[in-house]
Design a protein around this motif. Structure first.
Motif, short mmCIF file in Angstrom:
data_model
loop_
_atom_site.label_atom_id
_atom_site.label_comp_id
_atom_site.label_asym_id
_atom_site.label_seq_id
_atom_site.Cartn_x
_atom_site.Cartn_y
_atom_site.Cartn_z
N ALA A 7 5.54 42.88 19.21
CA ALA A 7 5.18 44.27 19.50
C ALA A 7 5.08 44.51 21.01
O ALA A 7 5.46 45.58 21.50
N LEU A 8 4.59 43.54 21.75
CA LEU A 8 4.54 43.66 23.21
C LEU A 8 5.94 43.73 23.79
O LEU A 8 6.23 44.56 24.65
N LYS A 9 6.82 42.86 23.32
CA LYS A 9 8.19 42.83 23.82
C LYS A 9 8.90 44.15 23.54
O LYS A 9 9.58 44.70 24.41
N THR A 10 8.75 44.67 22.34
CA THR A 10 9.38 45.94 21.99
C THR A 10 8.86 47.07 22.89
O THR A 10 9.62 47.92 23.34
N THR A 11 7.56 47.05 23.16
CA THR A 11 6.96 48.07 24.03
C THR A 11 7.52 47.96 25.44
O THR A 11 7.91 48.96 26.05
N GLU A 32 -4.55 43.21 35.43
CA GLU A 32 -3.74 42.11 35.95
C GLU A 32 -3.25 41.16 34.87
O GLU A 32 -2.09 40.73 34.88
N SER A 33 -4.12 40.82 33.93
CA SER A 33 -3.73 39.87 32.88
C SER A 33 -2.58 40.44 32.03
O SER A 33 -1.65 39.72 31.66
N ALA A 34 -2.62 41.74 31.72
CA ALA A 34 -1.55 42.36 30.94
C ALA A 34 -0.27 42.43 31.78
O ALA A 34 0.83 42.16 31.28
N ARG A 35 -0.42 42.78 33.05
CA ARG A 35 0.75 42.87 33.92
C ARG A 35 1.48 41.53 33.98
O ARG A 35 2.71 41.48 33.89
N PRO A 57 -1.55 49.29 27.56
CA PRO A 57 -0.18 49.62 27.97
C PRO A 57 0.41 50.84 27.26
O PRO A 57 1.09 51.66 27.88
N ILE A 58 0.13 51.00 25.96
CA ILE A 58 0.65 52.17 25.24
C ILE A 58 0.00 53.44 25.76
O ILE A 58 0.67 54.47 25.93
N ASN A 59 -1.28 53.39 26.04
CA ASN A 59 -1.95 54.57 26.57
C ASN A 59 -1.44 54.93 27.96
O ASN A 59 -1.38 56.10 28.32
N ARG A 60 -1.05 53.94 28.74
CA ARG A 60 -0.42 54.21 30.05
C ARG A 60 0.94 54.89 29.84
O ARG A 60 1.31 55.79 30.59
N ILE A 61 1.68 54.45 28.83
CA ILE A 61 2.97 55.09 28.51
C ILE A 61 2.72 56.55 28.14
O ILE A 61 3.43 57.45 28.61
N SER A 62 1.73 56.79 27.30
CA SER A 62 1.41 58.15 26.87
C SER A 62 1.10 59.03 28.08
O SER A 62 1.62 60.14 28.21
N ARG A 63 0.27 58.53 28.97
CA ARG A 63 -0.15 59.31 30.14
C ARG A 63 1.00 59.51 31.13
O ARG A 63 1.22 60.62 31.61
N LEU A 64 1.74 58.44 31.43
CA LEU A 64 2.78 58.51 32.46
C LEU A 64 4.03 59.28 32.02
O LEU A 64 4.62 60.01 32.81
#
Length: 185
Positions: A7-11, A32-35, A57-64
Motif C-alpha cells: 500500500a505504501l508503494k502504490t501510494t 523524517e521516518s516516513a520520508r 502521507p495520504i493526508n498530505r496528498i489530500s492537502r497538497l
C-alpha cells in the motif's frame, strides 16, 4: 495498527506518476521516518505503522493535490491502486468473478493490507452489496474513501456500469463501524 508495504508503494507510485514535479515537496512534508521509507526501497511484504507511514502521507496528498478534499483524494488513490492490482496480479480474477463475489473477495483483500482489521460483506444482491469495516482503530476519512474508490474501480473493471457508493456509517466520524454500500447496473 499496521499497513502492508504494498500500500505504501502504490501510494508513492501514485504521487510519482500524477505529480512528478511535486513529489519532493510531498516527501519533505512528512515525518523524517516516513520520508526515509518513501525515498528508499519499500519492502512490499513488510508491515509499517499505519498512522505515521500511511495516514500522514495520504493526508498530505489530500492537502497538497486535492485542496483537502478527502473523497477526491481517496477515490483517486483507490482507483489507481485497483488498476495496478486488478490489471496485474488479479486480472484473471476479474474475468470469472460476479460483482457480488468480487465484493466478498475485496473484503478478504483489504484485511491482508491492514492489521488488525475485520471487513465483511453484507446485503449482497444482484445490483448492490455492502462492506462493513470493524476492528480498525486508526481509520480516517481519506482511507475510508480509498477503500470505497478501490472497490468502485474494481466493480467497473469487472464490467459493472453506473457504479456508485455511499457511506451509511463511518469510524472516522465516530461510529462503531464503517459501512459502505455499492450499487451498479
Amino acid at each position: 495498527m499496521e499497513v502492508k508495504g504494498t500500500a505504501l508503494k502504490t501510494t508513492r507510485d501514485f504521487v510519482k506518476l500524477n505529480y512528478p514535479d511535486q513529489f519532493n515537496k510531498w516527501l519533505h512534508e512528512m515525518p523524517e521516518s516516513a520520508r526515509k521509507v518513501f525515498e528508499g526501497v519499500i519492502d512490499i511484504g513488510g508491515w509499517y505503522p499505519l498512522k505515521e507511514m500511511y495516514l500522514v502521507p495520504i493526508n498530505r496528498i489530500s492537502r497538497l493535490f486535492f485542496n483537502g478534499d478527502d473523497k477526491a483524494c481517496g477515490d483517486a488513490i483507490g482507483y489507481y491502486s485497483a488498476e495496478v492490482a486488478l490489471k496485474g496480479l488479479y486480472k484473471v480474477f476479474l474475468l470469472i468473478a460476479s460483482p457480488a463475489y468480487l465484493i466478498q473477495r475485496a473484503t478478504k483483500i483489504i484485511t491482508t493490507f491492514y492489521q488488525p482489521s475485520t471487513v465483511e460483506a453484507f446485503s449482497i444482491s444482484p445490483k448492490s452489496a455492502g462492506i462493513r469495516i470493524t476492528d480498525f482503530a486508526e481509520m480516517d476519512l481519506a482511507l475510508e474513501y480509498r477503500v470505497g474508490g478501490w472497490c468502485k474501480r474494481a466493480l467497473e473493471l469487472s464490467n459493472c456500469t453506473q457504479v456508485a457508493y455511499t457511506f451509511k456509517s463511518s469510524i472516522a466520524k465516530g461510529d462503531k463501524y464503517t459501512e459502505i454500500v455499492f450499487t451498479w447496473n
